[in-house]
Design a protein around this motif. Structure first.
Motif, mmCIF file in Angstrom:
data_model
loop_
_atom_site.group_PDB
_atom_site.id
_atom_site.type_symbol
_atom_site.label_atom_id
_atom_site.label_comp_id
_atom_site.label_asym_id
_atom_site.label_seq_id
_atom_site.Cartn_x
_atom_site.Cartn_y
_atom_site.Cartn_z
ATOM 1 N N VAL A 34 0.636 -34.963 -7.322
ATOM 2 C CA VAL A 34 1.535 -34.472 -6.271
ATOM 3 C C VAL A 34 1.077 -33.096 -5.795
ATOM 4 C CG1 VAL A 34 3.902 -33.723 -5.790
ATOM 5 C CG2 VAL A 34 3.500 -35.844 -7.058
ATOM 6 N N GLY A 35 0.680 -32.250 -6.736
ATOM 7 C CA GLY A 35 0.161 -30.936 -6.376
ATOM 8 C C GLY A 35 -1.093 -31.033 -5.523
ATOM 9 N N CYS A 36 -1.938 -32.005 -5.821
ATOM 10 C CA CYS A 36 -3.144 -32.216 -5.017
ATOM 11 C C CYS A 36 -2.793 -32.625 -3.587
ATOM 12 C CB CYS A 36 -4.040 -33.272 -5.664
ATOM 13 S SG CYS A 36 -4.803 -32.746 -7.207
ATOM 14 N N VAL A 37 -1.775 -33.452 -3.437
ATOM 15 C CA VAL A 37 -1.317 -33.830 -2.095
ATOM 16 C C VAL A 37 -0.833 -32.597 -1.342
ATOM 17 C CG1 VAL A 37 0.456 -35.097 -0.817
ATOM 18 C CG2 VAL A 37 -0.770 -36.219 -2.674
ATOM 19 N N MET A 38 -0.082 -31.740 -2.042
ATOM 20 C CA MET A 38 0.388 -30.508 -1.402
ATOM 21 C C MET A 38 -0.787 -29.610 -1.021
ATOM 22 S SD MET A 38 3.923 -29.443 -3.380
ATOM 23 C CE MET A 38 3.114 -29.061 -4.917
ATOM 24 N N GLY A 39 -1.781 -29.521 -1.905
ATOM 25 C CA GLY A 39 -2.964 -28.725 -1.595
ATOM 26 C C GLY A 39 -3.728 -29.289 -0.410
ATOM 27 N N SER A 40 -3.793 -30.597 -0.334
ATOM 28 C CA SER A 40 -4.453 -31.242 0.789
ATOM 29 C C SER A 40 -3.717 -30.958 2.095
ATOM 30 C CB SER A 40 -4.535 -32.755 0.558
ATOM 31 O OG SER A 40 -5.124 -33.397 1.660
ATOM 32 N N ALA A 41 -2.404 -31.081 2.055
ATOM 33 C CA ALA A 41 -1.606 -30.777 3.249
ATOM 34 C C ALA A 41 -1.837 -29.339 3.689
ATOM 35 C CB ALA A 41 -0.126 -31.024 2.967
ATOM 36 N N TYR A 42 -1.862 -28.429 2.739
ATOM 37 C CA TYR A 42 -2.118 -27.026 3.054
ATOM 38 C C TYR A 42 -3.478 -26.865 3.730
ATOM 39 C CZ TYR A 42 -3.609 -22.227 2.427
ATOM 40 O OH TYR A 42 -4.127 -20.974 2.635
ATOM 41 N N GLY A 43 -4.495 -27.502 3.176
ATOM 42 C CA GLY A 43 -5.834 -27.404 3.756
ATOM 43 C C GLY A 43 -5.879 -27.889 5.192
ATOM 44 N N PHE A 44 -5.276 -29.040 5.447
ATOM 45 C CA PHE A 44 -5.276 -29.568 6.812
ATOM 46 C C PHE A 44 -4.441 -28.701 7.756
ATOM 47 C CE2 PHE A 44 -6.456 -33.689 4.725
ATOM 48 C CZ PHE A 44 -7.667 -33.839 5.370
ATOM 49 N N LEU A 45 -3.281 -28.245 7.290
ATOM 50 C CA LEU A 45 -2.425 -27.405 8.135
ATOM 51 C C LEU A 45 -3.079 -26.064 8.457
ATOM 52 C CD1 LEU A 45 1.061 -28.077 6.513
ATOM 53 C CD2 LEU A 45 0.308 -28.780 8.802
ATOM 54 N N GLN A 46 -3.862 -25.565 7.520
ATOM 55 C CA GLN A 46 -4.538 -24.289 7.710
ATOM 56 C C GLN A 46 -5.759 -24.439 8.617
ATOM 57 O OE1 GLN A 46 -6.933 -23.051 4.530
ATOM 58 N NE2 GLN A 46 -6.697 -20.873 4.919
ATOM 59 N N GLY A 47 -6.252 -25.647 8.747
ATOM 60 C CA GLY A 47 -7.442 -25.886 9.555
ATOM 61 C C GLY A 47 -8.712 -25.982 8.742
ATOM 62 N N ALA A 48 -8.569 -25.962 7.413
ATOM 63 C CA ALA A 48 -9.729 -26.081 6.523
ATOM 64 C C ALA A 48 -9.830 -27.534 6.073
ATOM 65 C CB ALA A 48 -9.584 -25.133 5.334
#
Length: 77
Positions: A34-48
């Motif tokens: 679940v934390g990895c999904v959140m990290g992935s969402a953060y990466g995409f939202l940030q543009g990385a």
């Protein structure tokens, strides 16, 4: 510090805590996914997007590890 940065900080901190606790229960492995999904969402939202893709890959790895854990099927905590 904006909301997106705080979300990213929470996500990676959550992942770290879950990773450190994985030996205690199979539920920590699922929480790590679940934390990895959140990290992935953060990466995409940030543009990385490379970071987002790698975190998605880690999600798959963590879910496969959780699925194969014997304690998960036996109902043990």
């Amino acid at each position: 510090m904006d909301a997106l940065t705080l979300f990213g900080l929470f996500a990676v901190t959550f992942m770290l805590v879950c990773y450190m606790k994985e030996e205690d229960s199979h539920w920590w492995t699922l929480a790590f996914a679940v934390g990895c999904v959140m990290g992935s969402a953060y990466g995409f939202l940030q543009g990385a997007w490379p970071f987002g893709l790698v975190e998605l890959a880690w999600t798959v790895v963590a879910l496969r590890r959780w699925w194969r854990m014997p304690g998960r099927r036996a109902g043990r905590a």
